[in-house]
Design an enzyme around this catalytic site. Sequence first.
Site, PDB file in Angstrom:
ATOM      1  CE  LYS A  18      -4.594  -1.680   1.007  1.00  0.00           C
ATOM      2  NZ  LYS A  18      -5.695  -1.858   2.228  1.00  0.00           N
ATOM      3  NE  ARG A  28      -7.739  -8.540   0.360  1.00  0.00           N
ATOM      4  CZ  ARG A  28      -7.434  -7.649  -0.969  1.00  0.00           C
ATOM      5  NH1 ARG A  28      -6.306  -6.971  -0.580  1.00  0.00           N
ATOM      6  NH2 ARG A  28      -8.010  -8.355  -2.218  1.00  0.00           N
TER       7      ARG A  28
END
Length: 278
Positions: free
Chosen positions: A221, A256
């Site tokens: 991210k 995840r």
Amino acid sequence: MFKPTKFAGLRLNRPIVMGIINVTPDSFSDGGKFFEPEKAIAHGIKLAKEGADILDVGGESTRPGALPTSLEDELVRVLPVIKGLAPVGVPISIDTRHPEVMEAAVSAGAQIVNDITALTGDEKSPELIRRLRVPVVLVHMQGEPRTMQQQPSYTDVVTEVFGYFSERVTTLEKFGIPKSQIAIDPGIGFGKSLDHNLSILGNLDKFLSIGCVLLLGVSRKSFINSIYSKSSTYSRIGGSIAAALTGIRRGVGILRVHDVATTCEALSVWSAIEAVDC
């Protein structure tokens, strides 16, 4: 306080690894590398061999600025992949906010629903989940993907996200969906600034009192680049691993991730040092 011991039939005595399969042409993390069903299926098989406990299949990009995908396109993207991965024997999660896709995906072999709207995107979703009796991941998101990173604002992000999940879990319990069937994901990067993300990551343990398994998605991210600008846009592996291990220390039960092999290696070394069964 209820403490979950299983999720989707998987024991939570060690961190669970959820491998990401983006069946989209514009994924921020892989640029559409697995858009074709055959490539997505092959990638899922590879992730399973590397140690993924769950395979998360998504056909709609939810990166910042992403536009909605039609139901028809989403179904065409995910259903062949789910059917192709069903024989692998690893639980499959469908990453969608649309009940029509949820139901079709479960019929095709998916066993978990992962919803960025926490079952608020469509009034039919809670009833569907209750009827299907499948585990669900509730994600916190301020706004919607197209605009969520345009000046996100909170008075106290940890308190507000905690309150959001408390309300959602209580509502869904009353609706007939038990805590044991719910995982919560605080939504790193989903309508949050760098400071918001860091505040949540530093206080993940506070969410444990809600009584649901905690899922964390920090893989690749952009907040990592905000901290270390030399990170590669399509890897950010070092930062991803650092954030993931921070989450595990603070009680996260499911990670995840894109990079399953690297994550499993890091978890194995971490568990050996910490004397934890992984």
